[in-house]
Design a protein around this motif. Structure first.
Motif, PDB file in Angstrom:
ATOM      1  N   LEU A  10      47.731  13.789  11.789  1.00 29.58           N
ATOM      2  CA  LEU A  10      47.018  13.307  10.615  1.00 29.58           C
ATOM      3  C   LEU A  10      47.759  13.772   9.374  1.00 29.58           C
ATOM      4  CD1 LEU A  10      44.807  13.893  12.979  1.00 29.58           C
ATOM      5  CD2 LEU A  10      43.206  13.387  11.177  1.00 29.58           C
ATOM      6  N   ALA A  11      47.883  12.892   8.403  1.00 29.89           N
ATOM      7  CA  ALA A  11      48.568  13.230   7.157  1.00 29.89           C
ATOM      8  C   ALA A  11      47.714  12.788   5.980  1.00 29.89           C
ATOM      9  CB  ALA A  11      49.940  12.547   7.096  1.00 29.89           C
ATOM     10  N   ALA A  12      47.545  13.698   5.024  1.00 34.42           N
ATOM     11  CA  ALA A  12      46.747  13.409   3.830  1.00 34.42           C
ATOM     12  C   ALA A  12      47.646  12.982   2.681  1.00 34.42           C
ATOM     13  CB  ALA A  12      45.965  14.653   3.429  1.00 34.42           C
ATOM     14  N   TRP A  13      47.166  12.046   1.887  1.00 31.22           N
ATOM     15  CA  TRP A  13      47.862  11.718   0.645  1.00 31.22           C
ATOM     16  C   TRP A  13      47.725  12.916  -0.291  1.00 31.22           C
ATOM     17  CZ3 TRP A  13      50.420   8.169   2.631  1.00 31.22           C
ATOM     18  CH2 TRP A  13      49.877   7.041   3.236  1.00 31.22           C
ATOM     19  N   SER A  14      48.570  13.013  -1.258  1.00 32.03           N
ATOM     20  CA  SER A  14      48.539  14.122  -2.214  1.00 32.03           C
ATOM     21  C   SER A  14      47.151  14.239  -2.852  1.00 32.03           C
ATOM     22  CB  SER A  14      49.600  13.897  -3.298  1.00 32.03           C
ATOM     23  OG  SER A  14      49.582  14.958  -4.204  1.00 32.03           O
ATOM     24  N   GLY A  15      46.599  15.444  -2.828  1.00 32.17           N
ATOM     25  CA  GLY A  15      45.288  15.701  -3.398  1.00 32.17           C
ATOM     26  C   GLY A  15      44.127  15.438  -2.447  1.00 32.17           C
ATOM     27  N   GLU A  16      44.407  14.920  -1.264  1.00 32.96           N
ATOM     28  CA  GLU A  16      43.353  14.580  -0.298  1.00 32.96           C
ATOM     29  C   GLU A  16      43.302  15.548   0.893  1.00 32.96           C
ATOM     30  OE1 GLU A  16      41.042  12.195  -0.664  1.00 32.96           O
ATOM     31  OE2 GLU A  16      41.882  11.708  -2.620  1.00 32.96           O
ATOM     32  N   GLU A  17      44.049  16.638   0.819  1.00 32.22           N
ATOM     33  CA  GLU A  17      44.139  17.573   1.945  1.00 32.22           C
ATOM     34  C   GLU A  17      42.773  18.143   2.347  1.00 32.22           C
ATOM     35  OE1 GLU A  17      48.029  17.416  -0.226  1.00 32.22           O
ATOM     36  OE2 GLU A  17      45.971  17.812  -0.875  1.00 32.22           O
ATOM     37  N   LYS A  18      41.997  18.571   1.379  1.00 30.19           N
ATOM     38  CA  LYS A  18      40.686  19.168   1.676  1.00 30.19           C
ATOM     39  C   LYS A  18      39.752  18.146   2.323  1.00 30.19           C
ATOM     40  CE  LYS A  18      41.246  23.236  -0.357  1.00 30.19           C
ATOM     41  NZ  LYS A  18      41.641  24.350   0.448  1.00 30.19           N
ATOM     42  N   ARG A  19      39.808  16.924   1.837  1.00 28.63           N
ATOM     43  CA  ARG A  19      38.984  15.863   2.413  1.00 28.63           C
ATOM     44  C   ARG A  19      39.373  15.592   3.867  1.00 28.63           C
ATOM     45  NH1 ARG A  19      39.038  10.337  -0.495  1.00 28.63           N
ATOM     46  NH2 ARG A  19      37.953   9.422   1.242  1.00 28.63           N
ATOM     47  N   LEU A  20      40.679  15.597   4.127  1.00 30.49           N
ATOM     48  CA  LEU A  20      41.149  15.366   5.493  1.00 30.49           C
ATOM     49  C   LEU A  20      40.741  16.531   6.402  1.00 30.49           C
ATOM     50  CD1 LEU A  20      42.693  13.558   7.465  1.00 30.49           C
ATOM     51  CD2 LEU A  20      44.770  14.777   6.829  1.00 30.49           C
ATOM     52  N   MET A  21      40.868  17.752   5.908  1.00 27.44           N
ATOM     53  CA  MET A  21      40.456  18.920   6.691  1.00 27.44           C
ATOM     54  C   MET A  21      38.957  18.853   6.995  1.00 27.44           C
ATOM     55  SD  MET A  21      42.771  21.801   4.785  1.00 27.44           S
ATOM     56  CE  MET A  21      42.054  23.219   5.600  1.00 27.44           C
ATOM     57  N   SER A  22      38.179  18.370   6.036  1.00 28.50           N
ATOM     58  CA  SER A  22      36.745  18.194   6.241  1.00 28.50           C
ATOM     59  C   SER A  22      36.484  17.129   7.306  1.00 28.50           C
ATOM     60  CB  SER A  22      36.083  17.809   4.918  1.00 28.50           C
ATOM     61  OG  SER A  22      34.719  17.575   5.095  1.00 28.50           O
ATOM     62  N   GLY A  23      37.286  16.068   7.297  1.00 34.52           N
ATOM     63  CA  GLY A  23      37.170  15.015   8.308  1.00 34.52           C
ATOM     64  C   GLY A  23      37.510  15.535   9.700  1.00 34.52           C
ATOM     65  N   ILE A  24      38.526  16.399   9.788  1.00 36.44           N
ATOM     66  CA  ILE A  24      38.884  17.004  11.077  1.00 36.44           C
ATOM     67  C   ILE A  24      37.712  17.835  11.591  1.00 36.44           C
ATOM     68  CG2 ILE A  24      40.396  18.702  12.197  1.00 36.44           C
ATOM     69  CD1 ILE A  24      42.657  17.651  10.309  1.00 36.44           C
ATOM     70  N   TYR A  25      37.072  18.584  10.693  1.00 37.16           N
ATOM     71  CA  TYR A  25      35.903  19.384  11.086  1.00 37.16           C
ATOM     72  C   TYR A  25      34.767  18.484  11.566  1.00 37.16           C
ATOM     73  CZ  TYR A  25      31.837  22.390  10.913  1.00 37.16           C
ATOM     74  OH  TYR A  25      30.689  23.052  11.252  1.00 37.16           O
ATOM     75  N   LYS A  26      34.532  17.390  10.835  1.00 35.53           N
ATOM     76  CA  LYS A  26      33.433  16.482  11.171  1.00 35.53           C
ATOM     77  C   LYS A  26      33.605  15.904  12.579  1.00 35.53           C
ATOM     78  CE  LYS A  26      31.171  12.269   9.529  1.00 35.53           C
ATOM     79  NZ  LYS A  26      31.164  11.225   8.512  1.00 35.53           N
ATOM     80  N   VAL A  27      34.831  15.561  12.946  1.00 35.72           N
ATOM     81  CA  VAL A  27      35.081  14.920  14.236  1.00 35.72           C
ATOM     82  C   VAL A  27      35.223  15.934  15.366  1.00 35.72           C
ATOM     83  CG1 VAL A  27      36.710  13.477  15.536  1.00 35.72           C
ATOM     84  CG2 VAL A  27      36.119  12.883  13.179  1.00 35.72           C
ATOM     85  N   THR A  28      35.887  17.049  15.111  1.00 38.34           N
ATOM     86  CA  THR A  28      36.209  17.989  16.189  1.00 38.34           C
ATOM     87  C   THR A  28      35.373  19.264  16.195  1.00 38.34           C
ATOM     88  OG1 THR A  28      37.871  19.194  14.901  1.00 38.34           O
ATOM     89  CG2 THR A  28      38.620  17.229  16.126  1.00 38.34           C
ATOM     90  N   GLY A  29      34.764  19.587  15.056  1.00 48.82           N
ATOM     91  CA  GLY A  29      34.057  20.861  14.939  1.00 48.82           C
ATOM     92  C   GLY A  29      34.993  22.034  14.668  1.00 48.82           C
ATOM     93  N   LEU A  30      36.277  21.748  14.442  1.00 45.14           N
ATOM     94  CA  LEU A  30      37.269  22.789  14.173  1.00 45.14           C
ATOM     95  C   LEU A  30      37.447  22.974  12.672  1.00 45.14           C
ATOM     96  CD1 LEU A  30      39.979  21.720  16.796  1.00 45.14           C
ATOM     97  CD2 LEU A  30      38.321  23.583  17.012  1.00 45.14           C
ATOM     98  N   ALA A  31      37.137  24.156  12.172  1.00 44.92           N
ATOM     99  CA  ALA A  31      37.272  24.466  10.746  1.00 44.92           C
ATOM    100  C   ALA A  31      38.654  25.077  10.511  1.00 44.92           C
ATOM    101  CB  ALA A  31      36.179  25.427  10.302  1.00 44.92           C
ATOM    102  N   LEU A  32      39.532  24.288   9.928  1.00 46.42           N
ATOM    103  CA  LEU A  32      40.894  24.754   9.652  1.00 46.42           C
ATOM    104  C   LEU A  32      40.904  25.722   8.477  1.00 46.42           C
ATOM    105  CD1 LEU A  32      42.745  21.383  10.093  1.00 46.42           C
ATOM    106  CD2 LEU A  32      43.344  23.487  11.275  1.00 46.42           C
ATOM    107  N   PRO A  33      41.628  26.831   8.601  1.00 45.80           N
ATOM    108  CA  PRO A  33      41.762  27.738   7.465  1.00 45.80           C
ATOM    109  C   PRO A  33      42.725  27.165   6.435  1.00 45.80           C
ATOM    110  CG  PRO A  33      43.049  28.548   9.309  1.00 45.80           C
ATOM    111  CD  PRO A  33      42.300  27.323   9.792  1.00 45.80           C
ATOM    112  N   ASP A  34      42.546  27.566   5.183  1.00 43.51           N
ATOM    113  CA  ASP A  34      43.499  27.175   4.148  1.00 43.51           C
ATOM    114  C   ASP A  34      44.813  27.897   4.389  1.00 43.51           C
ATOM    115  OD1 ASP A  34      41.875  25.432   2.772  1.00 43.51           O
ATOM    116  OD2 ASP A  34      41.075  26.984   1.457  1.00 43.51           O
TER     117      ASP A  34
END
Length: 195
Positions: free
Chosen positions: A39-63
């Motif tokens: 998965l690749a986020a457009w510039s400025g969308e990283e947090k939104r993508l990380m939130s999407g990963i959490y929503k689908v997988t339940g995995l909370a990625l650290p910053d």
């Protein structure tokens, strides 16, 4: 479940190998996850993508660069700014991201058919890995769950620490056999077992 033939089949020899008279210090295996996504986020969308990963997988990625997490069945890690590898033991994870990763947020590529997952574990796993990659594999520098992308000669590899003395390595299927043979050769002096 669609069973894919492993590219390692002709060179995958279960049992003990190398200098194992004083014990086995490395265990090698192919893990065969059902889904491997990038998965690749457009510039400025990283947090939104990380939130999407959490929503689908339940995995909370650290910053932070290279941060990752694994729960045994699923794993995710950042391997470059705004880019993440997400792995699931089950097939069909890409479908779970439909409507979550939108075109204004970034992209999703299903690499399940194009990658081979190799696991190296044991007390000498860091030592063997250091033969291939100019990375500090010590636990403080490469914490549990963290990921890195690098290469060995022309073999691109994504690596995640999935245990205290365990790493999962994702390589292109077309290079998997030659990388596996090199990994076995590098493990000979410490004694290794193929599961």
């Amino acid at each position: 479940m669609v069973e894919r033939q492993s590219p390692l089949e002709p060179v995958y020899h279960p049992g003990s190998h190398g200098n194992f008279e004083h014990g086995i210090d490395v265990i090698l295996s192919e893990t065969r996850p059902g889904s491997i996504l990038q998965l690749a986020a457009w510039s400025g969308e990283e947090k939104r993508l990380m939130s999407g990963i959490y929503k689908v997988t339940g995995l909370a990625l650290p910053d932070g660069a290279g941060g990752g997490v694994s729960n045994g069945a699923k794993a995710a890690f950042g391997f470059a700014p705004g880019k993440f590898t997400v792995v699931d033991e089950a097939e069909g994870l890409a479908a779970g991201f439909a409507g979550v990763v939108t075109p204004d947020m970034g992209t999703l590529t299903d690499l399940s058919h194009g990658r081979t997952a190799i696991r190296i574990a044991g007390p000498k796993a860091e030592w063997v890995m250091a033969k291939f990659f100019a990375i500090d594999f010590a636990l403080p520098a490469f914490p549990l769950g963290a990921g890195r992308s690098t290469n060995h000669h022309d073999v691109f590899a994504q690596i995640q620490r999935s245990g205290a003395d365990q790493f999962d390595i994702y390589v292109f299927r077309s290079f998997a056999r030659s990388f596996w043979k090199a990994l076995c050769h590098a493990s000979e002096e410490v004694g290794y077992e193929v599961h």
